[in-house]
Design a protein around this motif. Structure first.
Motif, PDB file in Angstrom:
ATOM      1  N   TRP A  77       0.974  -1.269   0.004  1.00  0.00           N
ATOM      2  CA  TRP A  77      -0.070   0.115  -0.048  1.00  0.00           C
ATOM      3  C   TRP A  77       0.767   1.220  -0.093  1.00  0.00           C
ATOM      4  O   TRP A  77       0.683   2.089  -0.742  1.00  0.00           O
ATOM      5  CB  TRP A  77      -0.982   0.080   1.113  1.00  0.00           C
ATOM      6  CG  TRP A  77      -1.558   1.471   1.383  1.00  0.00           C
ATOM      7  CD1 TRP A  77      -1.310   2.196   2.383  1.00  0.00           C
ATOM      8  CD2 TRP A  77      -2.612   2.041   0.611  1.00  0.00           C
ATOM      9  NE1 TRP A  77      -2.010   3.427   2.388  1.00  0.00           N
ATOM     10  CE2 TRP A  77      -2.686   3.129   1.123  1.00  0.00           C
ATOM     11  CE3 TRP A  77      -3.349   1.726  -0.701  1.00  0.00           C
ATOM     12  CZ2 TRP A  77      -3.425   4.294   0.702  1.00  0.00           C
ATOM     13  CZ3 TRP A  77      -4.123   2.568  -0.928  1.00  0.00           C
ATOM     14  CH2 TRP A  77      -4.278   3.701  -0.365  1.00  0.00           C
ATOM     15  N   ARG A  78       1.860   1.362   0.724  1.00  0.00           N
ATOM     16  CA  ARG A  78       2.825   2.439   0.901  1.00  0.00           C
ATOM     17  C   ARG A  78       3.441   2.568  -0.338  1.00  0.00           C
ATOM     18  O   ARG A  78       3.737   3.777  -0.961  1.00  0.00           O
ATOM     19  CB  ARG A  78       3.876   2.281   2.014  1.00  0.00           C
ATOM     20  CG  ARG A  78       3.390   2.516   3.190  1.00  0.00           C
ATOM     21  CD  ARG A  78       4.183   2.203   4.256  1.00  0.00           C
ATOM     22  NE  ARG A  78       3.534   2.271   5.800  1.00  0.00           N
ATOM     23  CZ  ARG A  78       4.058   1.649   6.978  1.00  0.00           C
ATOM     24  NH1 ARG A  78       5.061   1.046   6.971  1.00  0.00           N
ATOM     25  NH2 ARG A  78       3.414   1.971   7.969  1.00  0.00           N
ATOM     26  N   GLU A  79       3.943   1.478  -0.939  1.00  0.00           N
ATOM     27  CA  GLU A  79       4.479   1.523  -2.436  1.00  0.00           C
ATOM     28  C   GLU A  79       3.472   2.214  -3.464  1.00  0.00           C
ATOM     29  O   GLU A  79       3.940   3.240  -4.251  1.00  0.00           O
ATOM     30  CB  GLU A  79       5.074   0.425  -2.801  1.00  0.00           C
ATOM     31  CG  GLU A  79       5.816   0.253  -4.098  1.00  0.00           C
ATOM     32  CD  GLU A  79       7.257   1.202  -3.871  1.00  0.00           C
ATOM     33  OE1 GLU A  79       7.514   1.803  -5.037  1.00  0.00           O
ATOM     34  OE2 GLU A  79       7.752   1.102  -3.223  1.00  0.00           O
ATOM     35  N   ALA A  80       2.441   1.777  -3.355  1.00  0.00           N
ATOM     36  CA  ALA A  80       1.420   2.211  -4.246  1.00  0.00           C
ATOM     37  C   ALA A  80       0.941   3.655  -4.261  1.00  0.00           C
ATOM     38  O   ALA A  80       0.966   4.148  -5.231  1.00  0.00           O
ATOM     39  CB  ALA A  80       0.129   1.363  -4.270  1.00  0.00           C
ATOM     40  N   ARG A  81       0.809   4.191  -3.065  1.00  0.00           N
ATOM     41  CA  ARG A  81       0.641   5.656  -2.592  1.00  0.00           C
ATOM     42  C   ARG A  81       1.682   6.308  -3.345  1.00  0.00           C
ATOM     43  O   ARG A  81       1.657   7.296  -3.774  1.00  0.00           O
ATOM     44  CB  ARG A  81       0.405   5.648  -1.119  1.00  0.00           C
ATOM     45  CG  ARG A  81       0.017   7.076  -0.647  1.00  0.00           C
ATOM     46  CD  ARG A  81      -0.316   6.982   0.725  1.00  0.00           C
ATOM     47  NE  ARG A  81       0.915   6.707   1.376  1.00  0.00           N
ATOM     48  CZ  ARG A  81       1.091   6.493   2.739  1.00  0.00           C
ATOM     49  NH1 ARG A  81      -0.134   6.434   3.510  1.00  0.00           N
ATOM     50  NH2 ARG A  81       2.041   6.132   3.289  1.00  0.00           N
ATOM     51  N   THR A  87       3.508   9.767  -9.958  1.00  0.00           N
ATOM     52  CA  THR A  87       2.742   9.822 -11.073  1.00  0.00           C
ATOM     53  C   THR A  87       2.237  11.143 -11.537  1.00  0.00           C
ATOM     54  O   THR A  87       2.280  11.863 -12.593  1.00  0.00           O
ATOM     55  CB  THR A  87       1.658   8.701 -11.363  1.00  0.00           C
ATOM     56  OG1 THR A  87       2.473   7.552 -11.182  1.00  0.00           O
ATOM     57  CG2 THR A  87       0.983   8.662 -12.619  1.00  0.00           C
ATOM     58  N   VAL A  88       1.496  11.692 -10.323  1.00  0.00           N
ATOM     59  CA  VAL A  88       0.682  12.904 -10.475  1.00  0.00           C
ATOM     60  C   VAL A  88       1.559  14.222 -10.569  1.00  0.00           C
ATOM     61  O   VAL A  88       1.368  14.864 -11.378  1.00  0.00           O
ATOM     62  CB  VAL A  88       0.032  13.148  -8.857  1.00  0.00           C
ATOM     63  CG1 VAL A  88      -0.526  14.385  -8.987  1.00  0.00           C
ATOM     64  CG2 VAL A  88      -0.987  12.064  -9.020  1.00  0.00           C
ATOM     65  N   VAL A  89       2.784  14.005  -9.873  1.00  0.00           N
ATOM     66  CA  VAL A  89       3.713  15.233 -10.023  1.00  0.00           C
ATOM     67  C   VAL A  89       4.225  15.110 -11.351  1.00  0.00           C
ATOM     68  O   VAL A  89       4.399  16.208 -11.976  1.00  0.00           O
ATOM     69  CB  VAL A  89       5.180  14.817  -8.891  1.00  0.00           C
ATOM     70  CG1 VAL A  89       6.023  15.753  -9.069  1.00  0.00           C
ATOM     71  CG2 VAL A  89       4.370  15.026  -7.426  1.00  0.00           C
TER      72      VAL A  89
END
Length: 114
Positions: A77-81, A87-89
Motif C-alpha cells: 500500500w505504501r509503495e502504491a501510494r 505519477t501525479v507530480v
C-alpha cells in the motif's frame, strides 16, 4: 525499591495489600514474597496477552504468517501510494512544460509571420 512498593506506586489501590514476610501483618492482608508477587504478575500478564491475541484472532499457529501478510500488504500500500504521488507530480510537471513550450512556440510563430 521492593516489588510491593513498586506495585503500590503503580497501582495506588493496592497500597497496603501486599507486604513482605516479616513485616507486621494486619488481618485481611495478603502476605507473599517478592518472588511470589512477581510470578503472579507474570502469569497475569501472560494470560492478558493470550486473551488479547485471541480477541484479535492471532492465537493459532498461523499468527506469524498472518502478521507477515499484513506487513506485506501495508508495504505494498505504501509503495502504491508513493508511486501514485510520483505519477501525479510527473504529469503536472509534463503539463507545465508542455504549456511553456506551446507559449514559446506561439510567440515565435507570431514573430516569424510578421
Amino acid at each position: 525499591m521492593s516489588a510491593p512498593d513498586r506495585l503500590a506506586e503503580q497501582m495506588p489501590a493496592a497500597r497496603g495489600l501486599f507486604h513482605a514476610r516479616g513485616e507486621a501483618e494486619v488481618p485481611g492482608d495478603i502476605t507473599m514474597t517478592t518472588d511470589e508477587l512477581e510470578d503472579m504478575l507474570d502469569r497475569a500478564a501472560r494470560r492478558g496477552a493470550k486473551a488479547a491475541l485471541a480477541e484479535l484472532g492471532l492465537h493459532d499457529a498461523q499468527a506469524a504468517t498472518d502478521i507477515n501478510d499484513m506487513r506485506s500488504l501495508i508495504a505494498a500500500w505504501r509503495e502504491a501510494r508513493s508511486t501514485a504521488w510520483q505519477t501525479v507530480v510527473r504529469l503536472g510537471t509534463t503539463a507545465l512544460f508542455a504549456m511553456i513550450a506551446t507559449a514559446v512556440w506561439l510567440h515565435l510563430k507570431g514573430q516569424i509571420l510578421k
